[in-house]
Design a protein around this motif. Sequence first.
Motif, PDB file in Angstrom:
ATOM      1  N   ASN A  51     -15.490  -4.758  13.253  1.00 24.18           N
ATOM      2  CA  ASN A  51     -14.905  -6.046  12.882  1.00 24.18           C
ATOM      3  C   ASN A  51     -14.283  -6.718  14.106  1.00 24.18           C
ATOM      4  O   ASN A  51     -14.500  -7.910  14.350  1.00 24.18           O
ATOM      5  CB  ASN A  51     -13.865  -5.844  11.781  1.00 24.18           C
ATOM      6  CG  ASN A  51     -13.476  -7.135  11.089  1.00 24.18           C
ATOM      7  OD1 ASN A  51     -14.235  -8.094  11.070  1.00 24.18           O
ATOM      8  ND2 ASN A  51     -12.293  -7.155  10.522  1.00 24.18           N
ATOM      9  N   VAL A 103      -9.766  -8.347   5.909  1.00 21.86           N
ATOM     10  CA  VAL A 103     -10.838  -7.399   5.576  1.00 21.86           C
ATOM     11  C   VAL A 103     -10.256  -6.001   5.357  1.00 21.86           C
ATOM     12  O   VAL A 103     -10.607  -5.322   4.383  1.00 21.86           O
ATOM     13  CB  VAL A 103     -11.935  -7.387   6.666  1.00 21.86           C
ATOM     14  CG1 VAL A 103     -12.926  -6.250   6.441  1.00 21.86           C
ATOM     15  CG2 VAL A 103     -12.672  -8.717   6.694  1.00 21.86           C
ATOM     16  N   LYS A 118     -15.975  -8.943   4.072  1.00 21.66           N
ATOM     17  CA  LYS A 118     -16.230  -9.670   5.312  1.00 21.66           C
ATOM     18  C   LYS A 118     -16.750 -11.067   5.005  1.00 21.66           C
ATOM     19  O   LYS A 118     -16.324 -12.049   5.620  1.00 21.66           O
ATOM     20  CB  LYS A 118     -17.230  -8.899   6.179  1.00 21.66           C
ATOM     21  CG  LYS A 118     -17.542  -9.544   7.497  1.00 21.66           C
ATOM     22  CD  LYS A 118     -16.355  -9.531   8.423  1.00 21.66           C
ATOM     23  CE  LYS A 118     -16.720 -10.094   9.794  1.00 21.66           C
ATOM     24  NZ  LYS A 118     -15.545 -10.223  10.630  1.00 21.66           N
TER      25      LYS A 118
END
Length: 161
Positions: A51, A103, A118
């Motif tokens: 991420n 997230v 996401k």
Amino acid sequence: MENKKKCRNTFKKVLNPETIYYAVFGVLTTILGVAVYRILLYAGMDYHYANLISLIIGKLAAYICNKLFVFKVHQNSFVELLKEFGRFVVARGATFFIDYFGVIFAVEVLHGDKVISKYIFAVLVLILNYIFGKLVVFKKKDKEAGSDQEEEQLDQRKEES
């Protein structure tokens, strides 16, 4: 009839070339970020790191696209360019934290799916980034803003006639 004109003017303000370009490039940079995220997940990387990396790549691509194709703002000096990039980093830093920790919160606290979480935060951040980009980062100089207002006034006169 007056309501129709107001509705048409509002529609033109919302749906103009700038917002269309923003949507197109926003979707493309979001796809890039999500694709990098998924590739890194597939490669076995922990979703925290995947991420983080995908966000950095997406933010840099977004700066280039927004500057060159969406807001089309040109700086006259290197110092002005650095100030603009600084505003971008601060604004995108805020949405970066919303995206990154959002997230994690969705996955670890709400037990949501990693990929769906996401996507949800990508859409939220896309909207926030446009607002920040328009109002804070890629501010047009008074001369440029004045020409935009003149164009709007001309459009209104054409509609009235």
